[in-house]
Design a protein around this motif. Sequence first.
Motif, PDB file in Angstrom:
ATOM      1  N   ARG A 189       0.863  -1.167   0.000  1.00 11.36           N
ATOM      2  CA  ARG A 189       0.000   0.000   0.000  1.00 11.36           C
ATOM      3  C   ARG A 189       0.905   1.224   0.000  1.00 11.36           C
ATOM      4  NH1 ARG A 189      -4.984  -0.201   1.179  1.00 11.36           N
ATOM      5  NH2 ARG A 189      -4.794  -1.970   2.591  1.00 11.36           N
ATOM      6  N   GLY A 190       0.712   2.095  -0.986  1.00  8.70           N
ATOM      7  CA  GLY A 190       1.486   3.323  -1.059  1.00  8.70           C
ATOM      8  C   GLY A 190       0.946   4.361  -0.090  1.00  8.70           C
ATOM      9  N   ARG A 191       1.710   5.416   0.108  1.00 12.69           N
ATOM     10  CA  ARG A 191       1.309   6.503   1.010  1.00 12.69           C
ATOM     11  C   ARG A 191      -0.074   7.042   0.633  1.00 12.69           C
ATOM     12  NH1 ARG A 191       1.716   7.662   5.729  1.00 12.69           N
ATOM     13  NH2 ARG A 191       3.907   7.154   5.684  1.00 12.69           N
ATOM     14  N   SER A 192      -0.413   7.013  -0.671  1.00  9.57           N
ATOM     15  CA  SER A 192      -1.707   7.517  -1.138  1.00  9.57           C
ATOM     16  C   SER A 192      -2.878   6.627  -0.735  1.00  9.57           C
ATOM     17  CB  SER A 192      -1.702   7.615  -2.669  1.00  9.57           C
ATOM     18  OG  SER A 192      -1.689   6.308  -3.231  1.00  9.57           O
ATOM     19  N   VAL A 227       6.367   2.249  -7.829  1.00  7.44           N
ATOM     20  CA  VAL A 227       7.272   3.290  -8.326  1.00  7.44           C
ATOM     21  C   VAL A 227       6.849   3.737  -9.724  1.00  7.44           C
ATOM     22  CG1 VAL A 227       9.663   3.787  -8.996  1.00  7.44           C
ATOM     23  CG2 VAL A 227       9.186   2.580  -6.851  1.00  7.44           C
ATOM     24  N   ALA A 228       6.436   2.802 -10.563  1.00  9.13           N
ATOM     25  CA  ALA A 228       5.974   3.148 -11.914  1.00  9.13           C
ATOM     26  C   ALA A 228       4.757   4.071 -11.868  1.00  9.13           C
ATOM     27  CB  ALA A 228       5.648   1.884 -12.710  1.00  9.13           C
ATOM     28  N   ALA A 229       3.959   3.956 -10.803  1.00 11.95           N
ATOM     29  CA  ALA A 229       2.779   4.810 -10.645  1.00 11.95           C
ATOM     30  C   ALA A 229       3.130   6.164 -10.015  1.00 11.95           C
ATOM     31  CB  ALA A 229       1.728   4.092  -9.801  1.00 11.95           C
ATOM     32  N   GLY A 230       4.390   6.345  -9.674  1.00 12.86           N
ATOM     33  CA  GLY A 230       4.822   7.634  -9.148  1.00 12.86           C
ATOM     34  C   GLY A 230       4.931   7.735  -7.640  1.00 12.86           C
ATOM     35  N   GLU A 231       4.779   6.613  -6.946  1.00 14.64           N
ATOM     36  CA  GLU A 231       4.903   6.643  -5.487  1.00 14.64           C
ATOM     37  C   GLU A 231       6.236   6.042  -5.065  1.00 14.64           C
ATOM     38  OE1 GLU A 231       1.720   6.235  -2.720  1.00 14.64           O
ATOM     39  OE2 GLU A 231       0.419   5.452  -4.319  1.00 14.64           O
ATOM     40  N   THR A 232       6.776   6.531  -3.961  1.00 10.39           N
ATOM     41  CA  THR A 232       8.060   6.017  -3.479  1.00 10.39           C
ATOM     42  C   THR A 232       8.054   5.692  -1.990  1.00 10.39           C
ATOM     43  OG1 THR A 232       8.868   8.268  -3.156  1.00 10.39           O
ATOM     44  CG2 THR A 232       9.422   7.192  -5.263  1.00 10.39           C
ATOM     45  N   GLU A 233       6.877   5.632  -1.393  1.00  7.95           N
ATOM     46  CA  GLU A 233       6.800   5.246   0.018  1.00  7.95           C
ATOM     47  C   GLU A 233       5.668   4.253   0.209  1.00  7.95           C
ATOM     48  OE1 GLU A 233       6.291   7.014   4.539  1.00  7.95           O
ATOM     49  OE2 GLU A 233       6.268   8.405   2.846  1.00  7.95           O
ATOM     50  N   LEU A 234       6.001   3.110   0.828  1.00 10.07           N
ATOM     51  CA  LEU A 234       4.969   2.126   1.124  1.00 10.07           C
ATOM     52  C   LEU A 234       4.644   2.172   2.605  1.00 10.07           C
ATOM     53  CD1 LEU A 234       6.386  -0.629   2.492  1.00 10.07           C
ATOM     54  CD2 LEU A 234       7.212  -0.860   0.168  1.00 10.07           C
ATOM     55  N   THR A 235       3.401   1.838   2.930  1.00  5.60           N
ATOM     56  CA  THR A 235       2.940   1.927   4.313  1.00  5.60           C
ATOM     57  C   THR A 235       2.456   0.592   4.868  1.00  5.60           C
ATOM     58  OG1 THR A 235       0.699   2.532   3.642  1.00  5.60           O
ATOM     59  CG2 THR A 235       2.258   4.347   4.017  1.00  5.60           C
ATOM     60  N   ARG A 259      13.896  -7.921   1.200  1.00  3.61           N
ATOM     61  CA  ARG A 259      13.886  -7.231   2.492  1.00  3.61           C
ATOM     62  C   ARG A 259      14.563  -5.868   2.349  1.00  3.61           C
ATOM     63  NH1 ARG A 259      14.676 -11.678   7.252  1.00  3.61           N
ATOM     64  NH2 ARG A 259      13.487 -13.316   6.244  1.00  3.61           N
ATOM     65  N   GLN A 260      15.684  -5.834   1.641  1.00  2.00           N
ATOM     66  CA  GLN A 260      16.386  -4.572   1.425  1.00  2.00           C
ATOM     67  C   GLN A 260      15.543  -3.636   0.558  1.00  2.00           C
ATOM     68  OE1 GLN A 260      19.439  -3.591   2.835  1.00  2.00           O
ATOM     69  NE2 GLN A 260      18.840  -1.612   2.015  1.00  2.00           N
ATOM     70  N   LYS A 261      14.865  -4.171  -0.450  1.00  2.00           N
ATOM     71  CA  LYS A 261      13.991  -3.339  -1.287  1.00  2.00           C
ATOM     72  C   LYS A 261      12.845  -2.756  -0.463  1.00  2.00           C
ATOM     73  CE  LYS A 261      14.875  -5.787  -5.634  1.00  2.00           C
ATOM     74  NZ  LYS A 261      15.873  -6.764  -5.161  1.00  2.00           N
ATOM     75  N   LEU A 262      12.234  -3.567   0.393  1.00  2.00           N
ATOM     76  CA  LEU A 262      11.164  -3.072   1.248  1.00  2.00           C
ATOM     77  C   LEU A 262      11.683  -1.969   2.167  1.00  2.00           C
ATOM     78  CD1 LEU A 262       9.443  -6.464   2.149  1.00  2.00           C
ATOM     79  CD2 LEU A 262       8.471  -4.644   0.728  1.00  2.00           C
ATOM     80  N   ALA A 263      12.882  -2.152   2.708  1.00  2.00           N
ATOM     81  CA  ALA A 263      13.478  -1.149   3.597  1.00  2.00           C
ATOM     82  C   ALA A 263      13.794   0.148   2.853  1.00  2.00           C
ATOM     83  CB  ALA A 263      14.738  -1.709   4.252  1.00  2.00           C
ATOM     84  N   GLU A 264      14.034   0.070   1.567  1.00  2.25           N
ATOM     85  CA  GLU A 264      14.310   1.270   0.765  1.00  2.25           C
ATOM     86  C   GLU A 264      13.071   2.166   0.682  1.00  2.25           C
ATOM     87  OE1 GLU A 264      16.504   3.837  -1.851  1.00  2.25           O
ATOM     88  OE2 GLU A 264      17.199   2.175  -0.599  1.00  2.25           O
ATOM     89  N   PHE A 265      11.890   1.540   0.644  1.00  2.00           N
ATOM     90  CA  PHE A 265      10.662   2.285   0.400  1.00  2.00           C
ATOM     91  C   PHE A 265       9.718   2.357   1.602  1.00  2.00           C
ATOM     92  CE2 PHE A 265      12.204   0.942  -3.728  1.00  2.00           C
ATOM     93  CZ  PHE A 265      12.210   2.149  -4.398  1.00  2.00           C
ATOM     94  N   GLY A 266      10.063   1.689   2.702  1.00  2.00           N
ATOM     95  CA  GLY A 266       9.205   1.711   3.875  1.00  2.00           C
ATOM     96  C   GLY A 266       9.992   1.909   5.154  1.00  2.00           C
ATOM     97  N   GLU A 306       2.603 -11.843  11.497  1.00  4.27           N
ATOM     98  CA  GLU A 306       2.665 -10.392  11.427  1.00  4.27           C
ATOM     99  C   GLU A 306       4.018  -9.932  11.950  1.00  4.27           C
ATOM    100  OE1 GLU A 306      -0.776  -9.497  13.762  1.00  4.27           O
ATOM    101  OE2 GLU A 306      -2.045  -9.368  11.982  1.00  4.27           O
ATOM    102  N   THR A 307       4.664  -9.039  11.210  1.00  2.00           N
ATOM    103  CA  THR A 307       5.974  -8.543  11.580  1.00  2.00           C
ATOM    104  C   THR A 307       6.115  -7.118  11.049  1.00  2.00           C
ATOM    105  OG1 THR A 307       8.342  -9.096  11.573  1.00  2.00           O
ATOM    106  CG2 THR A 307       7.102  -9.595   9.547  1.00  2.00           C
ATOM    107  N   THR A 308       7.308  -6.599  11.033  1.00  2.00           N
ATOM    108  CA  THR A 308       7.576  -5.279  10.470  1.00  2.00           C
ATOM    109  C   THR A 308       8.805  -5.351   9.574  1.00  2.00           C
ATOM    110  OG1 THR A 308       9.065  -4.603  12.254  1.00  2.00           O
ATOM    111  CG2 THR A 308       6.702  -4.108  12.551  1.00  2.00           C
ATOM    112  N   ILE A 309       8.986  -4.327   8.760  1.00  2.00           N
ATOM    113  CA  ILE A 309      10.188  -4.279   7.922  1.00  2.00           C
ATOM    114  C   ILE A 309      11.434  -4.297   8.802  1.00  2.00           C
ATOM    115  CG2 ILE A 309      11.536  -2.805   6.370  1.00  2.00           C
ATOM    116  CD1 ILE A 309       8.908  -2.026   4.992  1.00  2.00           C
ATOM    117  N   GLY A 310      11.418  -3.546   9.910  1.00  2.00           N
ATOM    118  CA  GLY A 310      12.569  -3.503  10.810  1.00  2.00           C
ATOM    119  C   GLY A 310      12.899  -4.847  11.421  1.00  2.00           C
TER     120      GLY A 310
END
Length: 143
Positions: free
Chosen positions: A41-44, A73-81, A100-107, A124-128
Motif C-alpha cells: 500500500r502506497g502513502r496515497s 514506483v511506476a505509478a509515481g509513489e516512493t513510500e509504502l505503508t 527485504r532490502q527493497k522493502l526497507a528502501e521504500f518503507g 505479522e511482523t515489520t520491515i525492521g
Amino acid sequence: MRTQSRSGNKEGVMSLTDAARAVRENAYAPYSHFKVGAAVRGRSGRVYAGCNVENVASPEGTCAEAGAIAAMVAAGETELTEVAVVADSPLPISPCGGCRQKLAEFGRHDVAVTLSTLDGKIMETTIGDLLPGRFGVEHMGRG
C-alpha cells in the motif's frame, strides 16, 4: 514476530492480503511451481500488486515483492505503508534478503508486514524486524 491462524483480519490488511492472493494466481512459475503474490500500500492508499516471474536462466526471475514495489514506483509513489505476501506453503514465507532490502528502501522500519498461507496461517511482523541493521541512505554520507 507473531504467527497465528485466523479466518478474518483487521480492516485494510485483509484487502491487501486479498490483492496478494489474487495476483499470486498470475505468477509465472513453470519451474518451481511455487507461486507467490505480494501487495504493498502506497502513502496515497493505493494498492500495488506483484507476482513472482521465473526464468529458465535462473536466477534471472523476479520476486513478487519486487514486482509490487516496481508497480508502485511506476505509478509515481516512493513510500509504502503496508505489505502483504501470500504463498501456498505450510508456513508463512518471508521475503528473500534482496526483497527485504527493497522493502526497507521504500518503507520505514515500523511498516507492518503480513505474511500468510493460502490456508490462513498468518505471521505479522515489520520491515525492521525482517531486516535489522539494514543498509540505508545514512550509510552513504561522508561528513
